[in-house]
Design a protein around this motif. Structure first.
Motif, PDB file in Angstrom:
ATOM      1  N   PRO A 286       3.076  11.327 -22.758  1.00  0.00           N
ATOM      2  CA  PRO A 286       2.074  10.739 -21.862  1.00  0.00           C
ATOM      3  C   PRO A 286       2.249   9.251 -21.595  1.00  0.00           C
ATOM      4  N   ASP A 287       2.476   8.455 -22.637  1.00  0.00           N
ATOM      5  CA  ASP A 287       2.618   7.009 -22.437  1.00  0.00           C
ATOM      6  C   ASP A 287       3.868   6.677 -21.637  1.00  0.00           C
ATOM      7  N   GLU A 288       4.939   7.436 -21.861  1.00  0.00           N
ATOM      8  CA  GLU A 288       6.170   7.226 -21.099  1.00  0.00           C
ATOM      9  C   GLU A 288       5.952   7.537 -19.620  1.00  0.00           C
ATOM     10  N   LEU A 289       5.190   8.582 -19.364  1.00  0.00           N
ATOM     11  CA  LEU A 289       4.931   8.966 -17.976  1.00  0.00           C
ATOM     12  C   LEU A 289       4.037   7.951 -17.277  1.00  0.00           C
ATOM     13  N   LEU A 290       3.039   7.437 -17.976  1.00  0.00           N
ATOM     14  CA  LEU A 290       2.185   6.406 -17.391  1.00  0.00           C
ATOM     15  C   LEU A 290       2.999   5.155 -17.045  1.00  0.00           C
ATOM     16  N   GLU A 291       3.954   4.840 -17.893  1.00  0.00           N
ATOM     17  CA  GLU A 291       4.847   3.712 -17.609  1.00  0.00           C
ATOM     18  C   GLU A 291       5.729   4.013 -16.405  1.00  0.00           C
ATOM     19  N   HIS A 292       6.293   5.213 -16.372  1.00  0.00           N
ATOM     20  CA  HIS A 292       7.197   5.600 -15.280  1.00  0.00           C
ATOM     21  C   HIS A 292       6.495   5.573 -13.932  1.00  0.00           C
ATOM     22  N   TYR A 293       5.251   6.051 -13.905  1.00  0.00           N
ATOM     23  CA  TYR A 293       4.505   6.104 -12.641  1.00  0.00           C
ATOM     24  C   TYR A 293       3.668   4.841 -12.409  1.00  0.00           C
ATOM     25  N   GLU A 294       3.933   3.812 -13.213  1.00  0.00           N
ATOM     26  CA  GLU A 294       3.324   2.487 -13.045  1.00  0.00           C
ATOM     27  C   GLU A 294       1.803   2.544 -13.094  1.00  0.00           C
ATOM     28  N   LEU A 295       1.321   3.184 -14.165  1.00  0.00           N
ATOM     29  CA  LEU A 295      -0.118   3.310 -14.372  1.00  0.00           C
ATOM     30  C   LEU A 295      -0.517   2.736 -15.729  1.00  0.00           C
ATOM     31  N   THR A 296      -0.040   1.548 -16.023  1.00  0.00           N
ATOM     32  CA  THR A 296      -0.353   0.886 -17.281  1.00  0.00           C
ATOM     33  C   THR A 296      -1.240  -0.333 -17.018  1.00  0.00           C
ATOM     34  N   VAL A 297      -1.723  -0.908 -18.104  1.00  0.00           N
ATOM     35  CA  VAL A 297      -2.537  -2.119 -17.990  1.00  0.00           C
ATOM     36  C   VAL A 297      -1.753  -3.225 -17.285  1.00  0.00           C
ATOM     37  N   GLY A 298      -0.490  -3.374 -17.651  1.00  0.00           N
ATOM     38  CA  GLY A 298       0.354  -4.394 -17.030  1.00  0.00           C
ATOM     39  C   GLY A 298       0.499  -4.195 -15.535  1.00  0.00           C
ATOM     40  N   HIS A 299       0.628  -2.951 -15.114  1.00  0.00           N
ATOM     41  CA  HIS A 299       0.758  -2.681 -13.681  1.00  0.00           C
ATOM     42  C   HIS A 299      -0.551  -2.955 -12.939  1.00  0.00           C
ATOM     43  N   ILE A 300      -1.671  -2.718 -13.599  1.00  0.00           N
ATOM     44  CA  ILE A 300      -2.962  -3.052 -12.968  1.00  0.00           C
ATOM     45  C   ILE A 300      -3.043  -4.557 -12.748  1.00  0.00           C
ATOM     46  N   VAL A 301      -2.652  -5.327 -13.758  1.00  0.00           N
ATOM     47  CA  VAL A 301      -2.661  -6.795 -13.644  1.00  0.00           C
ATOM     48  C   VAL A 301      -1.765  -7.243 -12.495  1.00  0.00           C
ATOM     49  N   GLN A 302      -0.556  -6.685 -12.417  1.00  0.00           N
ATOM     50  CA  GLN A 302       0.380  -7.057 -11.347  1.00  0.00           C
ATOM     51  C   GLN A 302      -0.203  -6.758  -9.967  1.00  0.00           C
ATOM     52  N   ASN A 303      -0.885  -5.625  -9.857  1.00  0.00           N
ATOM     53  CA  ASN A 303      -1.445  -5.259  -8.555  1.00  0.00           C
ATOM     54  C   ASN A 303      -2.641  -6.115  -8.181  1.00  0.00           C
ATOM     55  N   ILE A 304      -3.364  -6.616  -9.173  1.00  0.00           N
ATOM     56  CA  ILE A 304      -4.442  -7.572  -8.863  1.00  0.00           C
ATOM     57  C   ILE A 304      -3.837  -8.856  -8.304  1.00  0.00           C
ATOM     58  N   TYR A 305      -2.741  -9.335  -8.894  1.00  0.00           N
ATOM     59  CA  TYR A 305      -2.056 -10.515  -8.348  1.00  0.00           C
ATOM     60  C   TYR A 305      -1.670 -10.275  -6.889  1.00  0.00           C
ATOM     61  N   LYS A 306      -1.085  -9.116  -6.631  1.00  0.00           N
ATOM     62  CA  LYS A 306      -0.650  -8.765  -5.277  1.00  0.00           C
ATOM     63  C   LYS A 306      -1.850  -8.698  -4.335  1.00  0.00           C
ATOM     64  N   LEU A 307      -2.941  -8.110  -4.815  1.00  0.00           N
ATOM     65  CA  LEU A 307      -4.138  -7.963  -3.986  1.00  0.00           C
ATOM     66  C   LEU A 307      -4.741  -9.321  -3.634  1.00  0.00           C
ATOM     67  N   LEU A 308      -4.751 -10.226  -4.603  1.00  0.00           N
ATOM     68  CA  LEU A 308      -5.300 -11.557  -4.339  1.00  0.00           C
ATOM     69  C   LEU A 308      -4.468 -12.324  -3.323  1.00  0.00           C
ATOM     70  N   GLN A 309      -3.149 -12.104  -3.343  1.00  0.00           N
ATOM     71  CA  GLN A 309      -2.285 -12.738  -2.337  1.00  0.00           C
ATOM     72  C   GLN A 309      -2.598 -12.200  -0.951  1.00  0.00           C
ATOM     73  N   ILE A 310      -2.813 -10.900  -0.863  1.00  0.00           N
ATOM     74  CA  ILE A 310      -3.167 -10.289   0.436  1.00  0.00           C
ATOM     75  C   ILE A 310      -4.509 -10.815   0.911  1.00  0.00           C
ATOM     76  N   LYS A 311      -5.444 -10.920   0.006  1.00  0.00           N
ATOM     77  CA  LYS A 311      -6.792 -11.408   0.337  1.00  0.00           C
ATOM     78  C   LYS A 311      -6.750 -12.842   0.872  1.00  0.00           C
ATOM     79  N   GLN A 312      -5.900 -13.655   0.263  1.00  0.00           N
ATOM     80  CA  GLN A 312      -5.804 -15.062   0.650  1.00  0.00           C
ATOM     81  C   GLN A 312      -5.018 -15.254   1.950  1.00  0.00           C
ATOM     82  N   GLY A 313      -4.318 -14.194   2.341  1.00  0.00           N
ATOM     83  CA  GLY A 313      -3.576 -14.246   3.610  1.00  0.00           C
ATOM     84  C   GLY A 313      -2.258 -14.964   3.467  1.00  0.00           C
TER      85      GLY A 313
END
Length: 313
Positions: A286-313
């Motif tokens: 399970p943990d390996e699969l969550l990593e493979h499909y980018e569903l980890t805590v680290g990936h959530i953090v990375q996507n928040i960074y990406k989202l904030l960049q989109i929000k800021q334009g």
């Protein structure tokens, strides 16, 4: 932190429910040890029916029993309960709006080594698309118990999505866990994370990491996918201006799609969706699969960074 699999909480809740209501009947498709309906069978054998490896028949039997005043809880793995028996659920349960509660375990990729054939990443989409069907995705054992008891009182069919692995217990009360409502677990002003199921605890952990960097994000447990809490989604869109959805399910037709349907209609804001991106699962831990499909805590953090960049334009 205390952990419990939602399927284990389901087994316990069924016994408690059966003691309170003598019209509760439980059915399974030869997987009662895995789905934990065996708990109910051990206490109330006269109200438990094993349909064998015949999920379609089980749904038809459940429909028939429900017309006699019984409230039927029918269980199997999510891939079989929603996929193999789709037509029976649609025509025999949802169409006549019968009191059958479909409680499906082993959903998502965290089924693990059983692989793509047994990892249902389409079940929320299938059940959400069905008229009259209520869809609940509890994040922990506390929410699971509420789902089972509230499903009993809900008039009509309910789909409850349950998982195999133990997950952190995150709720300390049940006051806000209600059908049709999302639960605000953390407030924030820069972005909102709307998650369901096992991803809620990961969203909370990601929010803690982000807070340490001065980024405050809200975390919403979208316990009820259908009916969905439109008011809360609109509020989050207005308050933070950006939303990240996180689910252990396909991004097509699941939580992310449901949130986008609301925001696009009432309050358009940038929305990023995390989930399985048009792929099947595969065998692995399970943990390996969550990593493979980018569903980890680290990936959530990375996507928040990406989202904030989109929000800021």
């Amino acid at each position: 932190m205390e952990k419990q699999a939602t399927r284990d909480a389901y087994g316990q809740a069924l016994v408690e429910l059966g003691r309170q209501y003598d019209n509760v009947v439980v059915m399974d498709a030869d997987l009662s040890k895995s789905t934990k309906t065996a708990n109910f069978a051990g206490v109330f054998p006269e109200r438990f029916f094993n349909a064998g490896i015949a999920e379609q028949n089980m749904m038809g039997m459940a429909a028939g029993l429900s017309t006699t005043g019984k409230v039927v809880y029918a269980s199997s793995f999510a891939i079989f309960a929603t996929g193999r028996a789709f037509e029976q659920v649609r025509n025999s349960i949802a169409y006549p709006r019968l009191n059958v509660k479909i409680c499906a375990s082993h959903a998502g990729i965290t089924v693990g080594e059983d692989g793509g054939s047994h990892q249902s990443v389409e079940d929320i989409a299938l059940m959400r698309s069905m008229p009259n069907m209520c869809v609940l995705v509890p994040a922990d054992g506390i929410a699971t118990r509420e789902a089972i008891f509230q499903a009993y009182k809900w008039q009509g069919p309910v789909y409850v999505r349950l998982g195999r692995p133990a997950v952190p217990v995150i709720h300390n009360n049940t006051d806000n866990i209600k059908i049709g409502r999302g639960i605000t677990l953390r407030k924030g002003r820069q972005a909102s994370i709307i998650a369901c199921g096992i991803m809620v605890s990961k969203a909370l952990e990601a929010a803690e990491r982000l807070a340490a960097e001065g980024i405050e994000v809200a975390v919403i447990d979208m316990f009820s996918i259908k009916p969905i809490d439109e008011e809360l989604i609109i509020q989050q869109a207005q308050d933070t201006g950006a939303i990240l959805t996180v689910e252990e399910h396909s991004i097509t037709g699941g939580l992310g799609s449901a949130v986008c349907e609301v925001t696009s209609r009432y309050c358009p804001v940038p929305v990023l969706r995390m989930g399985i991106d048009d792929q099947f699962g595969q065998s692995g831990k399970p943990d390996e699969l969550l990593e493979h499909y980018e569903l980890t805590v680290g990936h959530i953090v990375q996507n928040i960074y990406k989202l904030l960049q989109i929000k800021q334009g």
